[in-house]
Design an enzyme around this catalytic site. Structure first.
Site, short mmCIF file in Angstrom:
data_model
loop_
_atom_site.label_atom_id
_atom_site.label_comp_id
_atom_site.label_asym_id
_atom_site.label_seq_id
_atom_site.Cartn_x
_atom_site.Cartn_y
_atom_site.Cartn_z
N CYS A 192 0.82 -1.23 0.00
CA CYS A 192 0.00 0.00 0.00
C CYS A 192 0.85 1.27 0.00
CB CYS A 192 -0.95 -0.02 1.18
SG CYS A 192 -2.01 -1.46 1.16
N HIS A 216 -3.90 6.93 2.05
CA HIS A 216 -4.25 5.60 1.53
C HIS A 216 -5.66 5.23 1.98
CE1 HIS A 216 -4.35 1.45 0.62
NE2 HIS A 216 -4.12 1.03 1.85
N ASN A 232 -10.32 -0.79 -0.76
CA ASN A 232 -8.87 -0.58 -0.62
C ASN A 232 -8.18 -1.18 -1.84
OD1 ASN A 232 -6.16 -0.88 0.00
ND2 ASN A 232 -6.49 -1.60 2.08
O1 UT7 Z 1 -4.02 -1.40 3.24
C1 UT7 Z 1 -3.76 -1.67 4.58
C2 UT7 Z 1 -4.35 -2.98 4.90
N1 UT7 Z 1 -5.37 -3.17 5.81
C3 UT7 Z 1 -6.06 -2.31 6.59
O2 UT7 Z 1 -5.92 -1.13 6.62
C4 UT7 Z 1 -7.07 -2.93 7.49
C5 UT7 Z 1 -7.09 -2.34 8.88
N2 UT7 Z 1 -8.10 -2.98 9.70
C6 UT7 Z 1 -9.43 -2.76 9.52
O3 UT7 Z 1 -9.84 -2.02 8.65
C7 UT7 Z 1 -10.38 -3.40 10.52
O4 UT7 Z 1 -9.63 -4.03 11.52
C8 UT7 Z 1 -11.34 -4.44 9.86
C9 UT7 Z 1 -12.35 -3.71 9.00
C10 UT7 Z 1 -10.57 -5.48 9.05
C11 UT7 Z 1 -12.12 -5.17 10.96
O5 UT7 Z 1 -12.82 -4.22 11.76
P1 UT7 Z 1 -12.69 -4.26 13.35
O6 UT7 Z 1 -13.57 -3.21 13.87
O7 UT7 Z 1 -11.23 -4.18 13.70
O8 UT7 Z 1 -13.29 -5.66 13.69
P2 UT7 Z 1 -12.64 -6.88 14.51
O9 UT7 Z 1 -11.66 -7.61 13.67
O10 UT7 Z 1 -12.19 -6.34 15.84
O11 UT7 Z 1 -13.90 -7.80 14.73
C12 UT7 Z 1 -15.02 -7.36 15.52
C13 UT7 Z 1 -16.13 -8.40 15.36
C14 UT7 Z 1 -15.65 -9.82 15.57
O12 UT7 Z 1 -16.65 -10.55 16.21
P3 UT7 Z 1 -16.60 -10.80 17.81
O13 UT7 Z 1 -15.31 -11.54 18.03
O14 UT7 Z 1 -16.61 -9.45 18.44
O15 UT7 Z 1 -17.84 -11.59 18.05
C15 UT7 Z 1 -15.46 -10.35 14.17
O16 UT7 Z 1 -15.59 -11.74 14.08
O17 UT7 Z 1 -16.67 -8.35 14.03
C16 UT7 Z 1 -16.57 -9.65 13.44
N3 UT7 Z 1 -16.33 -9.47 12.01
C17 UT7 Z 1 -17.31 -9.31 11.12
N4 UT7 Z 1 -18.65 -9.28 11.23
C18 UT7 Z 1 -19.37 -9.08 10.12
C19 UT7 Z 1 -15.13 -9.40 11.39
N5 UT7 Z 1 -15.32 -9.20 10.05
C20 UT7 Z 1 -16.66 -9.14 9.88
C21 UT7 Z 1 -17.47 -8.95 8.75
N6 UT7 Z 1 -18.82 -8.92 8.91
N7 UT7 Z 1 -16.96 -8.79 7.50
#
Ligand code: UT7
Length: 318
Positions: free
Chosen positions: A111, A243, A273
């Site tokens: 990225c 980004h 992204n």
């Molecule tokens: O280019 C650079 C590369 N990447 C990035 O910039 C990504 C940076 N990270 C993010 O954007 C975020 O961390 C994500 C969007 C990937 C995830 O969001 P989050 O708010 O950090 O969610 P989380 O991973 O902490 O998960 C929270 C909950 C979990 O459930 P529990 O354990 O609280 O019951 C996940 O299992 O949300 C769940 N979850 C989802 N639910 C519905 C994770 N992905 C999804 C989904 N739909 N797609």
């Protein structure tokens, strides 16, 4: 001598996949994706390729700059999703657009790819080696995405953006790039042909929370660092072109810098992204929409796999 951006272009695939379509593929919802990321849809390749999109974006940028392909002396293509390993994407773009006089190579900095290409081009121009350089970010991330992993497949999209840099007079700014390989496990991809074992699907794997926390800490820091290095004030920046990974990351960066979020344009709702392509696609859109005007000072900031992050300042000259 400094490199001035004098033309931009972008190309995204025709096929649009919205959140509703994704929620029929994995357990997620339009509401969750919008709330947690700001993304509403992404463009996904069908017949397009990393090279075909890069070539279209490049042709637009050359036309915008009013220069011919033969005048280009160097093509730098930032990508992690080239059509093939050899030849490099930059050479394939050269062939497509007829830039017969250019030297070509690719940059793998995920990225941060476009920022790395920008800094490399500036270094060549400052050294007096080249005067006219085409820099491109192009990705077909859908090829590297595990469409059963809701933690990653909701985020990524395909597309390409390009810019032409020409040597000219004017204020020159130094860019900054940082890397911390010890944190590389947070975002990996061994590639479809390089699986390391049965467990390894070859697709992108990410610890989303770790990358999120890394970004909201390092991006404001590197923005302050690049401003200080160039004796430039935060208030002097008209637009922060960050980004496009997640709306919450960008909002957090704006908040930490105590800067109006309206100075942080976003198009991630439309494209997701697109890794190395996200900054040049946004630049080209802002130029096309008339948001960026001659005399504006912009600050570009990137972060991602490596882990790597960086920032650069530019005075908009077109
Ligand atoms: O280019 C650079 C590369 N990447 C990035 O910039 C990504 C940076 N990270 C993010 O954007 C975020 O961390 C994500 C969007 C990937 C995830 O969001 P989050 O708010 O950090 O969610 P989380 O991973 O902490 O998960 C929270 C909950 C979990 O459930 P529990 O354990 O609280 O019951 C996940 O299992 O949300 C769940 N979850 C989802 N639910 C519905 C994770 N992905 C999804 C989904 N739909 N797609």
């Amino acid at each position: 001598m400094t490199g001035r951006i004098c033309g931009t272009g972008f190309c995204v695939p025709e096929h649009v996949m919205d959140n509703e379509e994704l929620s029929r593929m994995v357990e997620t919802s339009d509401e969750w994706i919008r709330e947690r990321t700001g993304i509403e849809k992404r463009h996904i390749i069908t017949d397009e390729t990393t090279v075909s999109m890069a070539a279209k974006a490049a042709e637009q940028a050359l036309e915008d700059a009013g220069i011919s392909a033969e005048q280009v002396e160097l093509i730098l293509t930032a990508t992690i999703s080239s059509n093939v390993i050899l030849p490099c994407a930059a050479c394939e773009v050269q062939k497509e657009i007829g830039a017969a006089n250019a030297a070509c190579f690719d940059i793998n900095a995920a990225c941060c790819g476009f920022l790395t290409a920008y800094q490399t081009a500036q270094a060549y121009i400052a050294a007096g080696i080249y005067q006219t350089i085409l820099i491109i970010g192009s990705e077909s991330l859908s090829k590297l995405t595990d469409w059963t992993d809701r933690g990653t497949c909701i985020l990524f999209g395909d597309g390409a953006g390009a810019a032409v840099l020409k040597a000219g007079e004017g204020e020159s700014f130094r860019s900054i790039l940082h890397s911390d390989g010890s944190r590389g496990e947070a975002l990996t991809c061994s590639g479809r042909h390089w699986k390391s074992g049965e467990e390894d699907t070859g697709f992108m794997k990410m610890d989303g929370r770790e990358v999120f926390q890394f970004a909201v800490k390092q991006v404001p820091e590197v923005i302050r660092e690049v401003l200080e290095l160039n004796h430039c004030k935060l208030e002097e920046i008209d637009y922060f072109v960050v980004h496009q990974a997640n709306r919450r990351i960008i909002e957090s960066v704006a908040k930490r810098l105590r800067t109006d979020v309206r100075k942080f344009p976003m198009n991630l709702q439309e494209y997701g992204n697109t890794s190395s392509a996200s900054i040049p696609i946004l630049l080209a859109e802002l130029r096309r929409n008339g948001v960026l005007k001659k005399g504006h000072r912009i600050l570009m900031a990137g972060f991602g796999a490596g882990l790597s992050w960086g920032a650069g300042i530019a005075d908009w000259g077109i």
